[in-house]
Design an enzyme around this catalytic site. Structure first.
Site, short mmCIF file in Angstrom:
data_model
loop_
_atom_site.label_atom_id
_atom_site.label_comp_id
_atom_site.label_asym_id
_atom_site.label_seq_id
_atom_site.Cartn_x
_atom_site.Cartn_y
_atom_site.Cartn_z
N HIS A 72 -0.57 -9.79 3.38
CA HIS A 72 0.23 -9.59 2.17
C HIS A 72 1.55 -8.92 2.54
CE1 HIS A 72 -2.99 -9.86 -1.24
NE2 HIS A 72 -3.11 -10.82 -0.35
N TYR A 201 -0.91 -3.60 -9.58
CA TYR A 201 -1.28 -2.28 -10.09
C TYR A 201 -0.57 -2.11 -11.42
CZ TYR A 201 -2.62 -1.11 -5.23
OH TYR A 201 -3.19 -1.09 -3.98
N PRO A 293 -8.38 5.76 -4.68
CA PRO A 293 -8.15 4.43 -4.10
C PRO A 293 -6.80 3.82 -4.46
CG PRO A 293 -9.69 4.30 -5.93
CD PRO A 293 -9.46 5.76 -5.67
N LYS A 297 -5.78 4.10 0.92
CA LYS A 297 -5.69 4.90 2.15
C LYS A 297 -7.02 5.34 2.74
CE LYS A 297 -1.41 4.52 2.42
NZ LYS A 297 -1.12 3.32 3.20
N TYR A 385 2.83 2.63 1.94
CA TYR A 385 1.78 1.64 1.68
C TYR A 385 1.38 0.89 2.94
CZ TYR A 385 -0.94 -1.56 -1.24
OH TYR A 385 -1.97 -2.28 -1.82
#
Length: 390
Positions: A72, A201, A293, A297, A385
């Protein structure tokens, strides 16, 4: 029985530590209180940082990951039916993440350990650690009704948040930092194609939602629920209806529904123990820290711990130097706290809190609008990220 390093716990931290130490010629025995099938049955996240992928390659378990993992190059953040794409690759100079389930990581590490003939003892009962403040620690346990003693040079506590290793440390020698959030994630796993090729998200007035996947044909979706919610109150239909309400119209229209394979509620907490070394005992993985979550991580921090600890122990046996051992806690905690901060900040940005005042709600929206308008803010999110350097 005797080994150089006794590893308590066969989750990703313990298995990866064992694999990296095996590459360095260090002997290990892993003790696990649950069965192999139970460990493989735990459903967990699966967004891997590039650094974690590289560590798995060093451990020699990258073949299936590269074959089946989904690369991704970005992800989406949604707020009030607006969607913003964080372009990871463009913002970080070519870095990305790989979607590959934690269960699959665990399976690959288990299979490699079995193939190498390395010892893992499952369903070990009454595990206890002894004398880790001395030069000759040991572990006692019961297997098939028979008591055993495992002598070792070091003990690696990779046995999770509720394990015996951290609990064995005297209370005066350890400091615990914790924040428990007043909500959890209700998650559904289903054999349906994902509604988006990248993760979404979403912050919505009804609560947070996450659209994720395990493969092109298996999806993992979540919605924010109260911490004391009863999973039995959620039929599949109720879940799918609620998920669609929390997504922007385009994403909602693309949700394909189907029967759930697994449904559960995961509580959210931030937790760190300090320090991570107590004589010849080390804490790693969930025994040392828990992150919400939201920032993806948890598994990646466990892999980082395994990396630092494997380097330290390999140096000890190779060079007879304890420099890495003495530095382990400080090195690991420096990265842990940065990841804790990132996970906490995303959690605060993307979730709805019952206690939020109108002012705090406006501040949350202002934060999102700032990220929308600032390349610097998007870069900071992207850098965290994809993973900070090991």
């Amino acid at each position: 029985m005797r080994t150089q390093v006794a590893i308590i716990g066969s989750g990703p931290a313990g298995l990866l530590l064992g694999a990296l130490l095996a590459k360095a010629g260090v002997e290990t025995v892993i003790l696990e209180r649950k069965s192999r099938d139970y460990v493989l049955g735990r459903i967990r996240a699966g967004v891997l940082e590039q650094g974690t992928v590289d560590l798995l390659a060093r451990a020699g378990v990258e073949a299936r990951l590269h074959r089946e993992g989904l690369v991704h190059e970005g992800f989406f953040m949604g707020f009030a039916n607006r969607r913003l794409r964080i372009d990871l690759t463009e913002l970080t100079g070519g870095r990305h993440v790989t979607v590959y389930g934690q269960t699959e990581v665990t399976r690959d590490l288990m299979d490699a350990r079995d193939a190498a003939g390395l010892t893992t003892i499952y369903e070990a009962e009454d595990v206890a650690i002894h004398d880790f403040d001395r030069d000759s620690p040991c572990v006692t346990f019961v297997e098939d009704g028979v008591s055993h003693r495992l002598d070792c040079d070091f003990i690696a506590g990779c046995d999770g948040f509720h394990g015996i290793c951290r609990a064995s440390v005297p209370s005066g020698a350890i400091q615990l930092f914790e924040k428990v959030y007043p909500f959890g994630w209700l998650g559904v796993l289903a054999d349906v194609p994902p509604c988006s090729h990248e993760l979404i998200y979403a912050n919505h007035a009804r609560g947070f939602a996450l659209c994720s996947m395990r493969s092109p044909t298996r999806s993992r979706y979540y919605v924010q629920v109260p911490a004391d919610e009863d999973v039995g109150a959620w039929s599949d239909q109720r879940f799918w209806d609620e998920l669609r309400l929390r997504l922007d119209p385009e994403a909602a229209d693309r949700v394909v529904t189907g029967p759930s394979i697994e449904k559960s509620i995961a509580p959210l907490r931030s937790f760190v123990a300090e320090p991570l070394r107590f004589g010849r005992l080390f804490l790693a993985g969930d025994a040392a820290h828990i992150v919400p979550p939201t920032g993806a991580k948890g598994l990646n921090l466990a892999a980082g711990d395994a990396h630092y600890l494997a380097e330290a122990l390999a140096e000890f046996y190779r060079d007879r130097s304890d420099a890495g051992i003495r530095a382990y806690s400080e090195r690991a905690l420096a990265r842990i706290w940065k990841s804790e901060r990132f996970s906490w900040s995303l959690t605060m940005l993307l979730h709805r809190f019952d206690t939020m005042s109108p002012f705090e709600q406006r501040m949350q929206e202002a934060d999102f609008r700032y990220v929308e308008s600032s390349r610097a803010a998007q870069t900071a999110i992207a850098e965290n990220y994809v993973g900070l350097p090991l």
